[in-house]
Design a protein around this motif. Structure first.
Motif, PDB file in Angstrom:
ATOM      1  N   MET A 155       0.835  -1.200   0.000  1.00 53.31           N
ATOM      2  CA  MET A 155       0.000   0.000   0.000  1.00 53.31           C
ATOM      3  C   MET A 155       0.871   1.252   0.000  1.00 53.31           C
ATOM      4  N   GLY A 156       1.898   1.244   0.858  1.00 56.34           N
ATOM      5  CA  GLY A 156       2.778   2.403   0.955  1.00 56.34           C
ATOM      6  C   GLY A 156       3.500   2.687  -0.346  1.00 56.34           C
ATOM      7  N   HIS A 157       4.034   1.622  -0.990  1.00 58.27           N
ATOM      8  CA  HIS A 157       4.742   1.809  -2.258  1.00 58.27           C
ATOM      9  C   HIS A 157       3.796   2.342  -3.336  1.00 58.27           C
ATOM     10  N   ALA A 158       2.609   1.750  -3.425  1.00 56.23           N
ATOM     11  CA  ALA A 158       1.656   2.178  -4.453  1.00 56.23           C
ATOM     12  C   ALA A 158       1.252   3.640  -4.256  1.00 56.23           C
ATOM     13  N   LEU A 159       0.988   4.026  -3.006  1.00 56.03           N
ATOM     14  CA  LEU A 159       0.591   5.404  -2.719  1.00 56.03           C
ATOM     15  C   LEU A 159       1.712   6.385  -3.061  1.00 56.03           C
ATOM     16  N   ASN A 160       2.936   6.009  -2.681  1.00 54.43           N
ATOM     17  CA  ASN A 160       4.065   6.884  -2.980  1.00 54.43           C
ATOM     18  C   ASN A 160       4.225   7.064  -4.489  1.00 54.43           C
TER      19      ASN A 160
END
Length: 507
Positions: A155-160
């Motif tokens: 989730m964090g990678h996709a959002l970034n």
């Protein structure tokens, strides 16, 4: 992307060589088992900086051995390294072909975490080839998959990554929402590298919007977290430049010069934008402080030459503005006017692009809604056709039975009521409303169905949670919750939260 650049900067060549030597020793001792598959994958990883052909060689060895062993995870992650090596060799089609094979295997084995990671990787591949619409699609899919299984790293990678594209398209509010949500997740996971990445991107974004105090705070947070990372001087280079630019705009020239000078020696070839910014602001500092005007102009001109033919419009706009201001300071009005004309042209290009992207985004939403409606209508027609076909079959069976039994059972059938025609609706009717939210029943009555995240928000609204409580519960920003609620109201024709609860309970 900065995250990839940071990875390359932090991968020290001496450490890589030590790891390669150790892995080769391990390779000589190991049997051809799953452990050897991972050794091949690790060798492919460490050779990415040294020799891409050797990286491809080891990843192919890993894929071959993993296939012989029936080791699916080993196949997927050696293919991942293979695809990355192809990307770095600028063999984009080959990279996509390998990614697609890995995706198919992850789907067939229901390896959802690998699927989310691969979607993020494919999104990055499209991004680096300026195919932003495809990149956005992959990142959104990665986010949805990661959210569905509670995979916070994904989730964090996709959002970034979504934030990076939103920033590229100058939708700064969307970018900020994505970065801040990513930072919340990275903080929750105690992921230091991820937090540094998010803080850096937030700092850069605030710099683009001229919020230099906020920019300085974000860069300072990234700098503080970076103090414990190996080779911190190289890893801090881009952060130092960001701080220097923010300090310059806050009129703290001595501090700005210190940070700019500290960052420049460690900037790699892949950080051209950061180097151009550092050169431009150092040049302007020389002119403002009266130290060396000709040297300052040379720095500014060098910075402009670095970005003049790039698509980094925001950076070009900043540098040409400083160049025009410098010409004014040095009493060169003709050159100042020429630079301001270029500045105006870039500003117009930015505005036109923003209008075009806004139109494309609106058109994409409209197309998605129309496509959704068409799919729903087709599904209903299909169900009607199935029901009609089933009814016709039942009618034929009853007709045959009637003819067969006409003779011997005539008087019996005369005394008994014949069965009526088959029901036109062959599916059981749903139970009466229990006064609770039934997602399947609600979606069955909507042309545009609710998403999983929208259903989660409705359930929390039904329990009386505020937007702030919903955001905290789902690890999203309040703005994101408001956007979801706006879409929910549109889909359900609800006027407010009370009306929404009433409608979903009585559908």
């Amino acid at each position: 992307m900065w995250y990839l650049s940071c990875f390359l900067l932090l991968l020290d060549s001496s450490i890589a060589q030590n790891e390669i030597d150790s892995l080769k020793n391990e390779l000589a001792k190991n049997d051809p088992d799953t452990n050897r598959v991972w050794v091949y994958r690790d060798l492919a990883y460490y050779y990415m900086e040294k020799d891409l052909d050797t990286s491809l060689f080891y990843s192919e060895k890993g894929v071959s051995l993993a296939r012989r062993l029936g080791f699916n995870a080993g196949i997927i992650w050696n293919q991942y390294q293979q695809a990355l090596a192809f990307e770095f060799k600028n063999q984009f089609d080959e990279a996509l072909a390998v990614y697609s094979e890995a995706i198919r295997l992850a789907l067939s084995t229901r390896d959802t975490i690998s699927l989310a990671k691969l979607k993020n990787a494919i999104g990055a591949a499209y991004y680096f080839h300026s195919q932003f619409d495809k990149s956005l699609q992959q990142y959104h899919e990665a986010l949805d998959i990661s959210s569905s299984i509670g995979y916070y790293e994904g989730m964090g990678h996709a959002l970034n990554n979504l934030g990076i594209i939103f920033k590229q398209r100058r939708n700064f509010q969307k970018a900020l929402d994505a970065y801040q949500r990513s930072l919340e997740i990275k903080t929750h996971q105690a992921d230091t590298a991820g937090m540094i990445n998010s803080y850096y991107n937030i700092g850069l974004l605030h710099s683009y919007t001229n919020a230099f105090e906020s920019s300085l705070n974000a860069f300072s947070a990234a700098e503080h977290l970076s103090e414990h990372i190996h080779k911190k001087e190289r890893g801090l280079a881009a952060i130092q430049i960001g701080k220097g630019v923010a300090l310059y705009h806050l009129n703290k020239y001595d501090e700005a010069e210190k940070h700019l000078q500290a960052g420049i020696p460690y900037l790699g070839k892949d950080l051209i934008a950061e180097k151009a910014a550092a050169k431009a602001y150092l040049g302007m500092l020389k002119i403002r402080t009266g130290n060396n005007g000709s040297s300052g102009m040379a720095d500014l001109q060098e910075a402009w030459n670095m970005v003049e033919n790039s698509d980094r419009l925001e950076l070009k706009k900043q540098i040409i503005k400083e160049l025009a201001t410098a010409y004014e300071w040095l009493d060169q009005p003709q050159k100042a006017v020429e630079s301001w004309k270029i500045f105006t042209g870039i500003s117009d290009s930015i505005n036109n692009e923003q209008k075009q992207w806004a139109f494309e985004e609106m058109q994409a939403r409209f197309d998605a809604i129309e496509k959704d409606k068409l799919i729903r209508l087709q599904a209903r027609e299909l169900e009607k056709a199935k029901a009609s076909s089933k009814n016709n079959s039942l009618y034929g069976m009853f007709s045959a039975a009637f003819i067969f039994l006409t003779g011997g059972l005539y008087w019996y059938r005369k005394k008994k009521t014949l069965p009526g025609p088959p029901e036109t609706e062959t599916f059981p009717h749903p139970p009466a409303s229990s006064g609770q939210f039934n997602p399947m029943k609600v979606n069955g009555s909507l042309l545009s169905p609710l998403t999983k995240r929208e259903m989660e928000i409705i359930q929390l609204v039904e329990k009386g949670h505020t937007n702030q409580e919903i955001a905290r519960n789902l690890f999203v920003s309040e703005n994101t919750v408001k956007t979801h609620l706006k879409n929910i109201f549109s889909k359900t024709d609800a006027h407010n939260r009370t009306d929404l609860v009433h409608k979903i309970r009585n559908r």
